[in-house]
Design an enzyme around this catalytic site. Structure first.
Site, PDB file in Angstrom:
ATOM      1  N   ASP A  98       0.800  -1.208  -0.067  1.00 38.40           N
ATOM      2  CA  ASP A  98       0.022   0.187   0.056  1.00 38.40           C
ATOM      3  C   ASP A  98       0.837   1.289  -0.095  1.00 38.40           C
ATOM      4  O   ASP A  98       0.598   2.296  -0.726  1.00 38.40           O
ATOM      5  CB  ASP A  98      -0.939   0.056   1.357  1.00 38.40           C
ATOM      6  CG  ASP A  98      -0.248  -0.246   2.511  1.00 38.40           C
ATOM      7  OD1 ASP A  98       0.948  -0.661   2.533  1.00 38.40           O
ATOM      8  OD2 ASP A  98      -0.813  -0.397   3.495  1.00 38.40           O
ATOM      9  N   ASP A 101       7.369   3.597   2.920  1.00 37.81           N
ATOM     10  CA  ASP A 101       7.902   4.863   3.656  1.00 37.81           C
ATOM     11  C   ASP A 101       9.203   4.929   3.797  1.00 37.81           C
ATOM     12  O   ASP A 101      10.080   5.134   2.771  1.00 37.81           O
ATOM     13  CB  ASP A 101       7.228   4.716   4.948  1.00 37.81           C
ATOM     14  CG  ASP A 101       7.239   5.871   5.858  1.00 37.81           C
ATOM     15  OD1 ASP A 101       7.771   7.186   5.217  1.00 37.81           O
ATOM     16  OD2 ASP A 101       7.020   5.799   6.992  1.00 37.81           O
ATOM     17  N   LYS A 129       6.358   7.327  -0.499  1.00 31.56           N
ATOM     18  CA  LYS A 129       6.867   8.340   0.214  1.00 31.56           C
ATOM     19  C   LYS A 129       8.169   8.372   0.263  1.00 31.56           C
ATOM     20  O   LYS A 129       9.105   8.127   0.854  1.00 31.56           O
ATOM     21  CB  LYS A 129       6.408   8.052   1.773  1.00 31.56           C
ATOM     22  CG  LYS A 129       5.446   9.022   2.339  1.00 31.56           C
ATOM     23  CD  LYS A 129       5.502   8.991   3.858  1.00 31.56           C
ATOM     24  CE  LYS A 129       3.974   8.790   4.287  1.00 31.56           C
ATOM     25  NZ  LYS A 129       4.083   8.425   5.790  1.00 31.56           N
ATOM     26  N   VAL A 151      -0.885   9.022   6.065  1.00 31.21           N
ATOM     27  CA  VAL A 151      -2.298   8.980   5.281  1.00 31.21           C
ATOM     28  C   VAL A 151      -3.158   7.980   5.515  1.00 31.21           C
ATOM     29  O   VAL A 151      -2.410   6.787   6.192  1.00 31.21           O
ATOM     30  CB  VAL A 151      -1.605   8.973   3.685  1.00 31.21           C
ATOM     31  CG1 VAL A 151      -0.897  10.265   3.111  1.00 31.21           C
ATOM     32  CG2 VAL A 151      -0.616   7.973   3.437  1.00 31.21           C
TER      33      VAL A 151
HETATM   34  P1  5GP Z   1       8.569   1.298   5.954  1.00 33.85           P
HETATM   35  O1  5GP Z   1       9.036   0.187   6.548  1.00 33.85           O
HETATM   36  O2  5GP Z   1       8.671   1.572   4.675  1.00 33.85           O
HETATM   37  O3  5GP Z   1       8.845   2.403   6.796  1.00 33.85           O
HETATM   38  O4  5GP Z   1       6.959   1.194   6.464  1.00 33.85           O
HETATM   39  C1  5GP Z   1       6.224   0.603   5.898  1.00 33.85           C
HETATM   40  C2  5GP Z   1       5.012   0.508   6.674  1.00 33.85           C
HETATM   41  O5  5GP Z   1       4.306   1.556   7.462  1.00 33.85           O
HETATM   42  C3  5GP Z   1       3.471   0.485   5.566  1.00 33.85           C
HETATM   43  O6  5GP Z   1       3.435  -0.810   5.243  1.00 33.85           O
HETATM   44  C4  5GP Z   1       2.607   0.770   6.545  1.00 33.85           C
HETATM   45  O7  5GP Z   1       1.863  -0.208   7.166  1.00 33.85           O
HETATM   46  C5  5GP Z   1       3.106   1.996   7.710  1.00 33.85           C
HETATM   47  N1  5GP Z   1       2.938   3.367   7.225  1.00 33.85           N
HETATM   48  C6  5GP Z   1       4.022   4.162   6.859  1.00 33.85           C
HETATM   49  N2  5GP Z   1       3.614   5.363   6.221  1.00 33.85           N
HETATM   50  C7  5GP Z   1       2.295   5.199   6.501  1.00 33.85           C
HETATM   51  C8  5GP Z   1       1.122   6.245   6.435  1.00 33.85           C
HETATM   52  O8  5GP Z   1       1.318   7.461   5.916  1.00 33.85           O
HETATM   53  N3  5GP Z   1      -0.124   5.907   6.919  1.00 33.85           N
HETATM   54  C9  5GP Z   1      -0.276   4.636   7.389  1.00 33.85           C
HETATM   55  N4  5GP Z   1      -1.780   4.388   7.551  1.00 33.85           N
HETATM   56  N5  5GP Z   1       0.662   3.788   7.429  1.00 33.85           N
HETATM   57  C10 5GP Z   1       1.840   4.103   7.114  1.00 33.85           C
END
Ligand code: 5GP
Length: 199
Positions: A98, A101, A129, A151
């Site tokens: 989805d 980040d 992101k 978001v």
């Molecule tokens: P990463 O390991 O890339 O930092 O984090 C990924 C996970 O963090 C995503 O799969 C999601 O579950 C959560 N996440 C990151 N940014 C957002 C956001 O803006 N909104 C929501 N609801 N979840 C986020």
């Protein structure tokens, strides 16, 4: 209401973008049978719409992971709560996310799946992101480049709520939403945000 949340992507824009990605994947994977791996729970909504735009004999599978707390969290190491049902050896794997980040979760996932000797592993994410990326990541398909905001909607939750919003909102005032979650009630199934939110 705009002081608490704002409209980032309308449902029609999301639908259109997914249609484009689905057609590109159909062309790129011609004569192949990719397995689309959805990481629960957030990406399940995106997966459901995406597979219906891909004209290939694909299969789907699900994984559920939970991030470790503390120092391990920063390393992106996750615990696999539910593993894939299918063997992905010699398969073309498309990891469906989805949102990506920092990229830590995604880079851990790719290392786990690559160890299983697939033919290929690629990412398809609805939101990227990219400004927050810590670890470089090759993302083959991306829906929208997302600003550095929290978001919600279209699978993305706020404390497990709002996954069923058909559009995506940015949270401008996180404590405000914790205090007044009711600001988002009453239009969850309208299909579009109310006018006062989209002006
Ligand atoms: P990463 O390991 O890339 O930092 O984090 C990924 C996970 O963090 C995503 O799969 C999601 O579950 C959560 N996440 C990151 N940014 C957002 C956001 O803006 N909104 C929501 N609801 N979840 C986020």
């Amino acid at each position: 209401m705009q002081d608490v949340v704002n409209v980032l992507y309308r449902s029609e824009d999301i639908r259109q973008r997914i249609r484009e990605i689905g057609h590109t994947i159909t062309e790129d994977y011609e004569n192949r049978k990719p397995v689309l791996v959805s990481v629960l729970k957030g990406s399940s909504i995106f997966l459901a719409d995406l597979v219906r735009e891909i004209d290939l004999p694909l299969t789907v599978d699900f994984m559920s992971i939970s991030a470790y707390g503390g120092a391990a969290e920063k390393s992106g190491v996750v615990r696999i709560l539910k593993d894939l049902d299918q063997d992905v050896g010699e398969r073309d794997v498309l990891i469906v996310e989805d949102i990506i980040d920092t990229g830590l979760t995604a880079s851990y996932l790719i290392s786990v799946l690559e160890a299983r000797d697939p033919r290929s592993v690629e990412f398809v994410t609805l939101l990227d992101k990219s400004v927050r990326r810590i670890t470089p990541l090759p993302i083959r398909y991306s829906g929208f480049d997302c600003p550095d905001r929290f978001v919600i909607g279209y699978g993305l939750d706020f404390e497990e709520r709002y996954r069923n919003l058909p559009f995506i909102l940015s949270v401008e005032d996180y404590p405000g939403l914790i205090e007044r979650p009711e600001v988002l009630e009453g239009f969850l199934l309208e299909g579009e945000p109310p006018a006062d939110l989209s002006e």
